[in-house]
Write a protein that holds these residues in place. Structure first.
Motif, PDB file in Angstrom:
ATOM      1  N   GLY A 192       0.821  -1.210   0.000  1.00  0.00           N
ATOM      2  CA  GLY A 192       0.000   0.000   0.000  1.00  0.00           C
ATOM      3  C   GLY A 192       0.851   1.255   0.000  1.00  0.00           C
ATOM      4  N   GLY A 193       1.931   1.247   0.783  1.00  0.00           N
ATOM      5  CA  GLY A 193       2.823   2.402   0.803  1.00  0.00           C
ATOM      6  C   GLY A 193       3.493   2.625  -0.532  1.00  0.00           C
ATOM      7  N   ALA A 237       7.965   1.395   0.544  1.00  0.00           N
ATOM      8  CA  ALA A 237       7.136   2.548   0.180  1.00  0.00           C
ATOM      9  C   ALA A 237       7.970   3.595  -0.546  1.00  0.00           C
ATOM     10  N   GLY A 238       9.179   3.841  -0.052  1.00  0.00           N
ATOM     11  CA  GLY A 238      10.062   4.796  -0.718  1.00  0.00           C
ATOM     12  C   GLY A 238      10.439   4.371  -2.122  1.00  0.00           C
ATOM     13  N   CYS A 239      10.421   3.067  -2.381  1.00  0.00           N
ATOM     14  CA  CYS A 239      10.734   2.575  -3.727  1.00  0.00           C
ATOM     15  C   CYS A 239       9.688   3.023  -4.745  1.00  0.00           C
ATOM     16  N   GLY A 240       8.497   3.396  -4.256  1.00  0.00           N
ATOM     17  CA  GLY A 240       7.500   3.944  -5.175  1.00  0.00           C
ATOM     18  C   GLY A 240       7.982   5.229  -5.805  1.00  0.00           C
ATOM     19  N   TRP A 246      13.006   6.513 -11.738  1.00  0.00           N
ATOM     20  CA  TRP A 246      13.658   5.634 -12.699  1.00  0.00           C
ATOM     21  C   TRP A 246      12.988   5.722 -14.068  1.00  0.00           C
ATOM     22  N   LEU A 247      11.655   5.731 -14.085  1.00  0.00           N
ATOM     23  CA  LEU A 247      10.935   5.864 -15.350  1.00  0.00           C
ATOM     24  C   LEU A 247      11.244   7.203 -16.015  1.00  0.00           C
TER      25      LEU A 247
END
Length: 408
Positions: A192-193, A237-240, A246-247
């Motif tokens: 969710g994060g 969550a931070g990887c979101g 990155w994109l």
């Protein structure tokens, strides 16, 4: 041996589950009906009957950027390279996050248009919001839970739950994050994060809440395990945010594409003085900048400065949530994990736009304070009923601003 009532003995289990799903479905239908009536009262001319049901009626400025990301991905370029009379700033769509557009792209694979897919994602997310909220409220219909769900139907800023924006999707992700914390489901909380942070910058508050969750969640684990779960969930969550960057890097070759366009084109970046930003947000002249031409419907004419009452109502909602959490903490010496999570997120969501600078978008960012409804269940009915009345009036006013094209 205690015998069950006859009605309970003859009721099929499946029927019981269906009845448990009925309140969130009814809430979703009601908010669509109310929003359609507001749209009908806000748009003059022959198109008033279909404005809400058309994709164009739910599309505003940023919607075009989200749709462009879904269709072709990210791009950034100097505006004058394509538009000779444009100021020498950067153009493109790297100021918007990819979570929602990627969901739209996935749905469009079914053959639906991107515009229709965007509405499907939005409305499915809104239905999911009511379903997860209902579970967090205990999935049992009482005066308290019924009034809480009713407030959710007309939640301040909730007009953007129906628009081609990531607000509903991001809010659903935040609620899923809270549900994961309540269930001690590390995977659900982390997922969710991640989704919340990948949908909108405001969703990054999930990372902070998860990091602090070692203090109030994962109670069955030892302290080292609790800290590991909290830190790991916050990292995921931070990887979101990292996925979004990155994109953007893949498309533009720049890791700082988001920050660069925010600074160049929108004069945003770095921390702001929050009270100065609140004043700017309150005084923003929507009625002068985007006033529709010609005769205005009564509702539109009386709602051109509704963003001001919106700020007061949002602040009041924040104070009520914090006060409720404080009272419960003093009385019970303990808050539930979901109540801690919802309180932290509500405060962070309210403050973040004013620290980041969002004088033209804070009202839709604040809609994600919907997560604070987890605490509204515990408020007195003498508070819930007036809050419902105020939210209903404000929902109509801000909705009218939206459908008249005054809001962006």
């Amino acid at each position: 041996m205690t015998r069950l009532p006859l009605s309970a003995r003859i009721r099929p289990p499946r029927l019981g589950r269906l009845q448990g799903l009925l309140p969130p479905v009814v809430a979703w239908l009601l908010t669509n009906l109310i929003t359609w009536l507001i749209a009908k009262a806000s748009v003059a001319g022959d198109g008033s009957e279909v404005a809400y049901w058309s994709t164009g009626g739910r599309r505003r400025w940023d919607s075009d950027h989200y749709l462009s990301i879904a269709k072709t991905g990210y791009e950034m370029f100097r505006c004058r390279d394509r538009y000779a009379d444009f100021p020498d700033v950067l153009c493109g769509n790297v100021a918007w996050f990819p979570g929602y557009p990627m969901a739209v792209r996935a749905v469009s694979a079914t053959g639906l248009s991107y515009e229709t897919s965007a509405v499907v994602v939005t409305e499915a997310s809104l239905l999911g919001m009511f379903a997860v909220l209902w579970w967090l409220l205990g999935a049992r219909l009482t005066w308290a839970t019924g009034l809480t769900l009713a407030i959710g139907v007309v939640f301040p800023g909730g007009i953007y739950f129906h628009a081609m924006f990531p607000i509903a999707t991001g809010t659903l992700a935040l609620l899923a994050c809270i549900a994961g914390v309540k269930r001690s489901s590390w995977g659900m909380a982390a997922a969710g994060g991640f989704v919340a942070a990948s949908c909108h910058p405001v969703g990054a508050v999930a990372g902070g809440m998860l990091l602090s969750s070692a203090c109030f969640a994962w109670q069955r684990d030892t302290w080292p395990v609790r800290c590991a779960k909290a830190g790991g969930a916050a990292a995921i969550a931070g990887c979101g945010v990292l996925w979004a960057k990155w994109l953007m890097w893949q498309a533009t070759g720049r890791w700082d594409a988001y920050e660069t366009i925010q600074k160049s084109s929108y004069r945003q970046g770095g921390l702001r003085q929050p009270f100065d930003e609140m004043r700017k947000s309150y005084d923003f002249p929507f009625s002068d900048w985007y006033r529709p031409e010609g005769h205005l419907p009564w509702l539109v004419e009386h709602s051109l400065t509704a963003h001001r009452t919106q700020l007061w109502l949002n602040a009041a909602f924040l104070l009520l949530v914090v006060a409720t959490a404080t009272v419960r903490l003093v009385r019970n010496r303990l808050l539930g994990a979901e109540e801690w999570a919802a309180s932290i997120l509500t405060v962070a969501i309210f403050l973040l736009p004013f620290f980041a600078g969002a004088e033209m978008s804070w009202y839709r960012n604040h809609a994600q304070m919907f997560v604070g409804l987890v605490l509204v269940k515990h408020m007195s009915r003498w508070i819930q009923v007036p809050l419902l009345a105020c939210c209903s009036i404000q929902y109509a006013l801000l909705g009218s601003m939206f459908f008249a094209g005054v809001l962006v």
